[in-house]
Design a protein around this motif. Structure first.
Motif, PDB file in Angstrom:
ATOM      1  N   ASP A 183      -4.036  -3.610  -6.194  1.00 10.51           N
ATOM      2  CA  ASP A 183      -3.533  -4.381  -5.362  1.00 10.51           C
ATOM      3  C   ASP A 183      -2.314  -4.714  -5.422  1.00 10.51           C
ATOM      4  O   ASP A 183      -1.770  -4.698  -6.462  1.00 10.51           O
ATOM      5  N   ARG A 223      -4.302   0.522   1.151  1.00  4.37           N
ATOM      6  CA  ARG A 223      -4.968  -0.344   0.202  1.00  4.37           C
ATOM      7  C   ARG A 223      -6.524   0.151   0.039  1.00  4.37           C
ATOM      8  O   ARG A 223      -7.270   0.043  -1.099  1.00  4.37           O
ATOM      9  N   ASP A 224      -7.164   0.755   1.310  1.00  5.76           N
ATOM     10  CA  ASP A 224      -8.385   1.489   1.068  1.00  5.76           C
ATOM     11  C   ASP A 224      -8.558   2.247   2.142  1.00  5.76           C
ATOM     12  O   ASP A 224      -7.470   2.690   3.009  1.00  5.76           O
TER      13      ASP A 224
END
Length: 514
Positions: A183, A223-224
């Motif tokens: 992150d 990020r995802d």
């Protein structure tokens, strides 16, 4: 404190593996491609081992002397040096290892001088092209890694120098799936104290936004998966060829109802959004255009080649399956008659004769190990063909349990030998290329006394799931009941769950079609 010295005599039995047995086990365990490489290495390093060319008489006696006009084997240069007892049953001394190092370096230097680039650059008198150079020129170049490709793309981005530097650091955190492996808080903490590198949380956010904008394909540096899908939707909406699709429902489902979507809770989504099931299913169908791992489009997945060690074919005349080894892919080897005669010639210098004798012995061991590998592998495969006849006739559901210890007892060999014989081996059958290890597994017995391997139970489970009504998928308890009806075996629910997970079959709730 009392100290004393005493002598004792004790008898004990110990088992030590001779180098010959170790080599035999290594050869047995090697798959076909690894065995070919091993033989090539032995041909290069053993002067007494030679390959029989097609049409060459295997029993031809070669003269131990060489005329000045004859071609000399470059490996013979090793005979002029002090020999090393390679392959001797006894452990070599430190001087032996030093001589081995000198011999290898000298031989490698000679090989490099003989086949140096200057030799290739010189024009040949015959005017013919060198086939080795042509083959090397036709080889595909090694593909760039994903970070290298992305950094190359990022170098063309029209951004400020600070954004460019931070963006390049962000790219190093992108994994092969195309997503960030850390992150932004972690990236900031790991780079905040780097000398001469300016970074801040706000600058990191700006750089990430630019990286996601400039990199191709869309969806990288997310990020995802949810953020990756949204980035891809934005790119598809801007593309002219995708303008006929309505991505509003897809964006809303992924952005606001992602967890319900993953769990296939579509009726709950319909209640929250007032969307009809038709619109929800249409949006889900449109989601198939999105990529879960966009980075994989830029990464070449290296699939190792599979060369079967055994070929199995059906013989109609005998109504049986016949196995044959793919030993035609291996070169025919023999001990050089020339060096074999030299090893017996007492007129040759003793040190040279001892060196040649060791190489002759190593060559004989290698040939015997290869022949033993062929014999053991073929015997094991014949047992498999006899035991697994129904598999070859009807399919995976008829695979029977076959413990290795049972095969070992039948053949009169150790169970470890069977394990090495089937390790990393592939067998080409009328039902495709399968791992030889597949035929060796435990199993269970049905009510009628019939044996089924666990792989057969998995195959039956997959067939039941494929044939179920997706509007009313079977629960794990229902799957256990169906297995009982079909095979006559009692399978616990937790075992069904384990096999379902191994087969990548989702639970009933996620298999349901609304």
């Amino acid at each position: 404190m009392h100290l004393h010295v005493s002598q004792q005599m004790r008898m004990s039995q110990q088992m030590k593996l001779a180098p010959r047995m170790i080599q035999s086990m290594e050869i047995l365990q090697l798959p076909m491609l690894a065995l070919q490489e091993r033989i090539s290495q032995e041909l290069e390093g053993n002067v007494a081992l030679e390959q029989v060319e097609p049409g060459q008489d295997d029993g031809t006696e070669l003269s131990p002397t060489v005329n000045s006009d004859d071609e000399v084997d470059p490996r013979e240069d090793m005979l002029d040096r002090k020999p090393l007892n390679v392959g001797d049953e006894k452990t070599g001394s430190s001087d032996d290892w030093q001589r081995l190092s000198v011999m290898e370096s000298s031989y490698n230097d000679g090989a490099e001088n003989e086949y140096s680039s200057s030799t290739f650059s010189a024009p040949r008198s015959t005017g013919e092209r060198d086939r080795k150079i042509d083959a090397m020129a036709n080889l595909a170049a090694r593909a760039e890694s994903l970070p290298d490709q992305l950094l190359h793309q990022w170098s063309f981005a029209e951004v400020e120098p600070q954004i460019a530097a931070v963006g390049a650091r962000i790219i190093t955190y992108i994994n092969d799936d195309g997503l960030l492996s850390a992150d932004l808080a972690t990236i900031y903490e790991q780079n905040r104290d780097v000398p001469g590198f300016e970074i801040s949380p706000a600058l990191l956010e700006q750089a990430l936004e630019q990286v996601q904008r400039w990199l191709e394909p869309p969806g990288l540096a997310a990020r995802d998966n949810r953020e990756s899908f949204l980035l891809q939707i934005d790119a598809l909406e801007n593309a002219e060829e995708q303008s006929e699709h309505n991505w509003d429902d897809v964006r809303m489902l992924i952005k606001d109802h992602y967890e319900d979507l993953l769990q296939n809770r579509l009726p709950r989504i319909a209640q929250k959004t007032d969307l009809s099931m038709e619109r929800i299913n249409a949006a889900i169908e449109l989601m198939k255009k999105l990529k879960v791992n966009p980075g994989r489009d830029l990464v070449d997945v290296e699939v190792p080649p599979i060369t079967p060690d055994v070929l199995v074919e059906y013989d109609e005349q005998t109504d049986s399956y016949v196995a044959a080894l793919t030993d035609g892919l291996l070169p025919t080897l023999r001990v050089s008659p020339r060096y074999e005669a030299m090893a017996k010639n007492k007129e040759v210098e003793s040190a040279t004769r001892e060196f040649v004798q060791n190489n002759v012995r190593n060559a004989q061991w290698l040939i015997e190990s290869i022949n033993q590998r062929k014999n053991t592998l073929l015997r094991v495969v014949n047992v498999v063909l006899a035991r697994q006849r129904e598999y070859f006739d009807y399919g995976p559901q008829f695979l029977k349990p076959l413990p290795m210890i049972e095969v070992a007892d039948q053949l009169g060999i150790h169970v470890a030998t069977v394990s090495r014989a089937v390790s990393d081996k592939w067998i080409q059958t009328p039902r495709g290329i399968v791992s030889l290890r597949k035929f060796f597994s435990g199993g269970t017995e049905s009510d009628t006394g019939r044996n089924f391997s666990w792989d057969a139970v998995k195959a039956a489970l997959k067939e039941i799931v494929d044939a179920e009504d997706r509007a009313k998928p079977l629960s794990d308890d229902a799957l256990a009941t169906e297995l009982k009806k079909r095979l006559g075996v009692d399978i616990a629910r937790r075992t069904v769950v384990k096999y379902r997970q191994q087969l990548n079959i989702p639970p009933a709730r996620r298999r349901k079609i609304h």
